[in-house]
Design a protein around this motif. Structure first.
Motif, mmCIF file in Angstrom:
data_model
loop_
_atom_site.group_PDB
_atom_site.id
_atom_site.type_symbol
_atom_site.label_atom_id
_atom_site.label_comp_id
_atom_site.label_asym_id
_atom_site.label_seq_id
_atom_site.Cartn_x
_atom_site.Cartn_y
_atom_site.Cartn_z
ATOM 1 N N LEU A 53 113.744 92.390 -13.967
ATOM 2 C CA LEU A 53 114.433 91.568 -13.264
ATOM 3 C C LEU A 53 114.336 91.609 -11.515
ATOM 4 O O LEU A 53 114.370 92.971 -10.952
ATOM 5 C CB LEU A 53 115.700 91.318 -13.482
ATOM 6 N N LYS A 54 114.160 90.626 -10.698
ATOM 7 C CA LYS A 54 113.823 90.888 -9.255
ATOM 8 C C LYS A 54 115.369 91.002 -8.844
ATOM 9 O O LYS A 54 116.287 90.366 -9.505
ATOM 10 C CB LYS A 54 112.971 89.756 -8.841
ATOM 11 N N GLY A 55 115.479 90.750 -7.292
ATOM 12 C CA GLY A 55 116.467 91.154 -6.607
ATOM 13 C C GLY A 55 117.261 89.729 -6.233
ATOM 14 O O GLY A 55 117.943 89.697 -5.350
ATOM 15 N N ALA A 56 116.226 88.663 -6.672
ATOM 16 C CA ALA A 56 116.800 87.141 -6.088
ATOM 17 C C ALA A 56 116.462 86.152 -7.171
ATOM 18 O O ALA A 56 115.639 86.419 -8.079
ATOM 19 C CB ALA A 56 115.774 87.162 -4.752
ATOM 20 N N ALA A 57 117.426 85.186 -6.910
ATOM 21 C CA ALA A 57 117.055 84.134 -7.692
ATOM 22 C C ALA A 57 116.216 83.000 -6.644
ATOM 23 O O ALA A 57 116.075 83.369 -5.620
ATOM 24 C CB ALA A 57 118.307 83.415 -8.148
ATOM 25 N N PHE A 58 115.524 82.104 -7.384
ATOM 26 C CA PHE A 58 114.587 81.324 -6.546
ATOM 27 C C PHE A 58 115.090 79.706 -6.564
ATOM 28 O O PHE A 58 115.312 79.341 -7.342
ATOM 29 C CB PHE A 58 113.345 81.417 -7.064
ATOM 30 N N MET A 59 114.881 79.351 -5.267
ATOM 31 C CA MET A 59 114.960 77.919 -5.107
ATOM 32 C C MET A 59 113.804 77.119 -4.347
ATOM 33 O O MET A 59 113.154 77.738 -3.321
ATOM 34 C CB MET A 59 116.173 77.383 -4.214
ATOM 35 N N VAL A 60 113.262 76.147 -5.287
ATOM 36 C CA VAL A 60 112.004 75.560 -4.819
ATOM 37 C C VAL A 60 112.554 74.537 -3.659
ATOM 38 O O VAL A 60 112.877 73.834 -3.955
ATOM 39 C CB VAL A 60 111.220 74.749 -6.092
ATOM 40 N N MET A 61 111.577 74.791 -2.593
ATOM 41 C CA MET A 61 111.892 74.036 -1.466
ATOM 42 C C MET A 61 110.653 72.769 -1.301
ATOM 43 O O MET A 61 110.930 71.939 -0.818
ATOM 44 C CB MET A 61 112.066 74.685 -0.190
ATOM 45 N N LYS A 62 109.750 73.309 -1.917
ATOM 46 C CA LYS A 62 108.792 72.436 -1.953
ATOM 47 C C LYS A 62 107.641 72.780 -2.909
ATOM 48 O O LYS A 62 107.278 74.183 -3.107
ATOM 49 C CB LYS A 62 107.840 72.564 -0.382
ATOM 50 N N GLY A 63 106.922 71.713 -3.711
ATOM 51 C CA GLY A 63 105.969 72.285 -4.636
ATOM 52 C C GLY A 63 106.604 72.310 -6.012
ATOM 53 O O GLY A 63 107.568 71.588 -6.083
ATOM 54 N N ALA A 64 106.081 73.065 -6.783
ATOM 55 C CA ALA A 64 106.447 73.113 -8.028
ATOM 56 C C ALA A 64 106.219 74.275 -8.969
ATOM 57 O O ALA A 64 105.203 75.063 -8.439
ATOM 58 C CB ALA A 64 106.236 71.857 -9.062
ATOM 59 N N VAL A 65 107.032 74.886 -9.672
ATOM 60 C CA VAL A 65 106.871 75.916 -10.608
ATOM 61 C C VAL A 65 106.946 75.733 -11.903
ATOM 62 O O VAL A 65 107.945 75.111 -12.189
ATOM 63 C CB VAL A 65 107.743 77.259 -10.056
ATOM 64 N N LYS A 66 106.051 76.305 -12.973
ATOM 65 C CA LYS A 66 106.385 76.115 -14.251
ATOM 66 C C LYS A 66 106.680 77.198 -14.981
ATOM 67 O O LYS A 66 106.370 78.515 -14.580
ATOM 68 C CB LYS A 66 105.068 75.438 -15.191
ATOM 69 N N LEU A 67 107.591 77.210 -15.895
ATOM 70 C CA LEU A 67 108.005 78.636 -16.581
ATOM 71 C C LEU A 67 107.382 78.167 -18.143
ATOM 72 O O LEU A 67 107.795 77.204 -18.704
ATOM 73 C CB LEU A 67 109.378 78.387 -16.816
ATOM 74 N N TYR A 68 107.021 78.909 -18.501
ATOM 75 C CA TYR A 68 106.202 78.969 -19.810
ATOM 76 C C TYR A 68 106.222 80.171 -20.643
ATOM 77 O O TYR A 68 106.501 81.373 -20.145
ATOM 78 C CB TYR A 68 104.774 78.374 -19.905
ATOM 79 N N ASP A 69 105.912 80.395 -21.950
ATOM 80 C CA ASP A 69 106.004 81.195 -22.970
ATOM 81 C C ASP A 69 104.658 81.252 -23.678
ATOM 82 O O ASP A 69 103.776 80.335 -23.291
ATOM 83 C CB ASP A 69 107.164 81.051 -23.871
ATOM 84 N N ARG A 70 104.168 82.468 -24.174
ATOM 85 C CA ARG A 70 103.075 82.367 -24.961
ATOM 86 C C ARG A 70 103.424 82.578 -26.206
ATOM 87 O O ARG A 70 104.044 83.524 -26.602
ATOM 88 C CB ARG A 70 102.019 83.598 -24.395
ATOM 89 N N ILE A 71 102.851 81.756 -27.125
ATOM 90 C CA ILE A 71 102.979 81.805 -28.590
ATOM 91 C C ILE A 71 101.576 81.796 -29.203
ATOM 92 O O ILE A 71 100.707 80.938 -29.122
ATOM 93 C CB ILE A 71 103.891 80.845 -29.099
ATOM 94 N N ASP A 72 101.664 82.763 -30.017
ATOM 95 C CA ASP A 72 100.068 83.265 -30.466
ATOM 96 C C ASP A 72 98.922 82.832 -29.498
ATOM 97 O O ASP A 72 98.124 82.028 -29.664
ATOM 98 C CB ASP A 72 100.006 82.296 -31.677
ATOM 99 N N GLY A 73 99.144 83.259 -28.618
ATOM 100 C CA GLY A 73 98.123 83.216 -27.262
ATOM 101 C C GLY A 73 98.073 81.731 -26.578
ATOM 102 O O GLY A 73 97.313 81.487 -25.882
ATOM 103 N N GLU A 74 98.900 80.959 -26.952
ATOM 104 C CA GLU A 74 99.016 79.577 -26.537
ATOM 105 C C GLU A 74 100.048 79.205 -25.685
ATOM 106 O O GLU A 74 101.069 79.963 -25.948
ATOM 107 C CB GLU A 74 99.083 78.517 -27.549
ATOM 108 N N GLU A 75 99.868 78.805 -24.376
ATOM 109 C CA GLU A 75 101.022 78.471 -23.423
ATOM 110 C C GLU A 75 101.741 77.427 -23.751
ATOM 111 O O GLU A 75 101.381 76.310 -24.327
ATOM 112 C CB GLU A 75 100.096 78.063 -22.284
ATOM 113 N N VAL A 76 103.253 77.753 -23.907
ATOM 114 C CA VAL A 76 104.138 76.666 -24.398
ATOM 115 C C VAL A 76 104.906 76.425 -23.027
ATOM 116 O O VAL A 76 105.780 77.268 -22.674
ATOM 117 C CB VAL A 76 105.113 77.097 -25.571
#
Lengths: 649, 229
Positions: A53-76
């Motif tokens: 874990l990093k020392g900070a949480a993040f707030m998006v001010m501009k743009g977009a960030v996706k959170l994903y997992d990998r299941i059987d090698g596939e991005e979900v």
């Protein structure tokens, strides 16, 4: 001493979004001065699964960030964060590492907020602490939900237990769901979540080998207990998190019984067993949802009241009741087509009752109904059976050609009928059409021959006003009277269109007038007119383009039914297999938009047409973004189909 | 480096104040040519002045923010107002919106310059059209201490030009395209607090982040490459 100007700038940015919007200026300033501003390019990985874990949480001010997992090698994809969203909150609550991958989806400016500062705030400010607890819970829950739906997609095709429909609950007795989905006590929480996702149910009964109820797991349990327990909860047996014991009852309970029970116990799920105790096998289950959707102010009751109504006041009262019912349905996430069909039935019942009352009144005044058949036509969205909230009236009257000698007297009678009926509808809360597209207008109260020549004129000379009228009038639907007249009119329109080359091209061109907003959601065009600056006109920018396209295609394909936009798209998809995928998407998009508009309207007591983009939650924003893509594709289809690029204005 | 040597010698004989001496001594820690940019402290700054004449106009405010590990550190920022007699007569007042009474409460010119030296240390200095800001500060430093700024300096306008058009493009032809407003617009940076020194410094810092990100693919990864040394 850090620069005041810069600290104030960062503070102003932070204060636009929860939970920082409620902070006192000094607290906000102190937080702002601890922020670091980082810039990231598309594709950059901000953290990986299992990274410390990093020392900070993040707030998006501009743009977009996706959170994903990998299941059987596939991005979900689990979630997408855009402007104002906070992610990486796991860093605040600790643990071994991140659970997901965070990747920049669009070049982003991110405010890194040190964990230490957030912890101080959580300790000092209840609002902030609630926010982060909720955010954390939500993130875990979203992971669960997304992953379980990913699993269930994988297993698609396997027959699942059937899920019951609303329409069964018309009688006063609450019919339990008898096809109860159950699971044994020792399967894992994850497995239970998968079953719930597969059956699209909010709860699952945990039973003993003999089928006796042992406990129940609901969405709420998953939300609250999976989060509260430390360690990998997913693999723990369901008995660890189930609510137990289950409240058991015998069958045959009425709506009143169930409402009382619900109030008394504050529970939302009731299990029916053979003898009403927990020591006999499960027979069925009743949830709050079942009770509310079959409650006493159900549509059938409202309809009955309308058909017996004596005056305008009662129409209004019943229509108000229907609007309340709508609110309940909305909160229960009832399907849109179910709601629109109920509201359409109710509106039609009001029109029918108003016409009957008026005919009787005219009769009593010594003005009997002429012998020629007539038909009351609803136009526009009411014609398409798409009204959820009351909007302006759009209607017309069509009657069979009378004998030449009776022409004037018949016209006079129907005009008077129309004047009175539109007046009554106005009393019931349906505002008069500002453009006077109403049966009470002599232009729109005509015998069949005149209607035919009117429509032919529009089709032969598709000048802008004619095309505009077509968009309203071509959605006509007979609500009262002789349906054969309307059928005859529709056939004539089809023939005129087939004869009159070029009309459909103009009709299609008109449907492309409003292109969907392009690009990223936050930047979508909001209305520039003074009254609704900074608001998005969902009707003209999203719904009309779809409704217009569906109308053009259904007239091209000569679909005779009086369909809604959704029904039109479904039928178009059946008739043109090449378009079936896109049409299904368009139908779903339209349902979503109707619901969004109705929710917005209920909230602001308005038509719901103008939406403030920032008032939408993230899910709605994502949905809307997909909807825009679908609209774009539909318009492209029209463009190709009618080769509109070659037409000059 | 003769000037630096001479100044350090005057320090040893106690002829320069402690703040200035600490600044001069820090020069031995200047980032090496091969230091990766991630480990370099860069100070992005801007000065507001009474006008554009180096001889007759003076500095009325300095704003700055540091970039550490390529992140803008709000806590590591700097802002000072300078008391300036010339203010009030100049048309520049209209641009930066500072009134005479605001300035009256500010620090003296020399005091402000000393504070700035202390803040920047040996960091790489970054500014939009840096040569003007550097010259303005150097005038104060040379008049008072007979020194100048010894830091590496990056001009964001030139850097943008270098990344967009190559290092030998003649900036003079289309100077307008490389004004801060235009650059911000081009790189999608929201404009606010324009024409306050700190506000412009913050915008310039955001611009620098984008330029460095672009520069990474062009091989600009170390202090030496950035300063073209």
């Amino acid at each position: 001493m850090p620069s005041n100007t810069i600290v104030e700038r960062v503070a102003a940015d932070l204060s636009k979004y929860p939970p920082f919007d409620k902070l006192a200026p000094e607290v906000l300033g102190e937080l702002a001065s601890a922020v670091s501003v980082s810039y990231h390019e598309e594709g950059e990985l901000l953290f990986k699964k299992d990274d410390p874990l990093k020392g900070a949480a993040f707030m998006v001010m501009k743009g977009a960030v996706k959170l994903y997992d990998r299941i059987d090698g596939e991005e979900v994809l689990v979630d997408l964060y855009d402007e104002g969203d906070v992610f990486g909150v796991r860093a605040i609550f600790g643990g071994h590492g991140y659970l997901l991958y965070a990747q920049v989806a669009e070049e982003s400016l991110i405010y890194d907020i040190p964990v230490g500062k957030i912890k101080e705030l959580i300790a000092a400010d209840a609002g902030v602490s609630m926010f982060f607890a909720g955010e954390f819970a939500k993130s875990v829950q979203e992971i669960e939900r997304t992953l379980s739906s990913a699993f269930s997609l994988r297993r698609q095709g396997a027959p699942g237990p059937s899920c019951s429909s609303f329409l069964e609950h018309e009688t006063l007795e609450v019919k339990p769901v008898v096809n109860v989905v159950t699971c044994p006590e020792d399967i894992s929480v994850r497995e239970a979540a998968v079953i719930m996702a597969e059956c699209n149910i909010g709860s699952i009964l945990v039973v003993s080998p003999e089928g006796h109820p042992r406990g129940i797991i609901t969405d709420t349990d998953l939300r609250k207990k999976v989060v509260a327990v430390s360690g990998p909860v997913n693999e723990r047996p369901v008995r660890d998190i189930m609510s137990s014991p289950v409240y058991t009852i015998t069958g045959g309970k009425t709506v009143a019984d169930m409402v009382m029970l619900m109030v008394k116990t504050k529970l939302r799920h009731f299990c029916i067993t053979l003898d009403g105790t927990i020591d006999t096998p499960v027979r069925g289950i009743i949830s709050e949802h079942d009770i509310i959707t079959s409650e006493g102010n159900n549509p059938a009751v409202i309809m009955k009241e309308i058909m017996a109504a004596e005056g305008v006041e009662q129409f209004k009262a019943e229509r108000d009741k229907a609007e309340n019912l709508l609110g309940t349905y909305m909160s229960q996430n009832v399907a849109v087509h179910f709601m629109t069909s109920i509201i359409t039935e109710i509106n039609d019942a009001i029109i029918t009752r108003a016409i009957r009352t008026t005919i009787a009144a005219l009769q009593a005044e010594g003005r009997p109904l002429p012998s020629v058949p007539f038909s009351w036509l609803s136009l526009g969205s009411e014609g398409r059976k798409e009204q959820l909230l009351r909007t302006d009236q759009d209607n017309a009257l069509l009657y069979a050609d009378p004998e030449e000698s009776e022409r004037e007297s018949v016209r006079e009678f129907f005009l008077e009928l129309a004047r009175r009926v539109t007046g009554m509808l106005e009393g019931a809360g349906f505002v008069r059409c500002p453009a006077e597209v109403m049966a009470s207008n002599p232009k729109w109260c005509l015998p069949l021959t005149e209607w035919k020549s009117c429509f032919r004129r529009w089709i032969e000379t598709p000048e802008p006003k004619a095309v505009m009228h077509s968009t309203i009038f071509f959605d006509f639907r007979p609500v009262y009277g002789d349906g054969a007249l309307a059928g005859e009119l529709k056939r004539d329109v089809f023939e005129s269109i087939a004869r009159g080359r070029g009309f459909l091209e103009f009709f299609a061109k008109n449907a492309l007038q409003n292109p969907p907003p392009l690009g990223f959601f936050r930047n979508f065009m909001v209305e520039k007119s003074r009254d609704h600056a900074n608001e998005f006109d969902i009707k003209s920018r999203a719904m009309m383009p779809l409704a217009d396209a569906a109308r053009v295609l259904s007239y091209q394909l000569r679909i005779p039914e009086y369909f809604s936009t959704v029904e039109r798209f479904r039928r178009i998809g059946e008739l043109e297999p090449a378009l079936s995928g896109l049409c299904l998407e368009a139908a779903a998009a339209y349902e979503f938009l109707m619901k969004l508009r109705a929710l917005n309207g209920l909230e602001h007591s308005s038509s719901g047409r103008y939406i403030k983009p920032e008032s939408l939650n993230k899910l709605d924003r994502q949905m809307l973004r997909n909807v825009f893509t679908t609209i774009g594709e539909i318009q492209q289809t029209l463009n190709l189909r009618f080769q509109l690029d070659y037409i000059r204005d | 480096m003769l000037l630096l040597q001479a100044a350090l010698w005057r320090c040893r004989s106690g002829k320069l104040p402690g703040t200035v001496c600490r600044y001069l001594q820090s020069m031995k820690d200047r980032p090496k040519g091969n230091t990766p940019l991630e480990s370099v402290r860069m100070v992005v700054f801007d000065t507001e002045t009474t006008g554009f004449d180096l001889k007759t106009d003076g500095v009325i405010s300095i704003g700055a923010v540091a970039i550490n590990g390529l992140s803008i550190n709000v806590a590591d920022s700097f802002e000072v107002l300078v008391r300036q007699d010339r203010v009030g007569r100049s048309e520049a007042v209209a641009v930066h919106g500072l009134l005479k009474k605001d300035i009256a409460g500010g620090a003296g010119e020399v005091e402000a310059a000393e504070a700035f030296l202390e803040y920047i240390g040996s960091s790489i200095l970054v500014a939009q059209h840096a040569s003007f800001d550097v010259a303005m500060l150097n005038r104060i430093l040379s008049e008072t201490f007979r020194i100048r700024l010894f830091n590496g300096v990056v001009d964001t306008a030139s850097l943008a030009k270098r990344l967009e058009k190559g290092p030998y493009y003649n900036l003079a032809h289309k100077a307008g395209e490389y004004r801060l407003d235009h650059l911000c617009q081009r790189y999608g940076i929201r404009l606010y607090d324009r024409h306050t020194a700190a506000g412009d410094a913050f915008l310039t810092a955001q611009l620098l982040q984008r330029l460095l990100s672009k520069g990474r693919s062009a091989g600009i990864t170390t202090a030496g490459r950035l300063l073209m040394q």
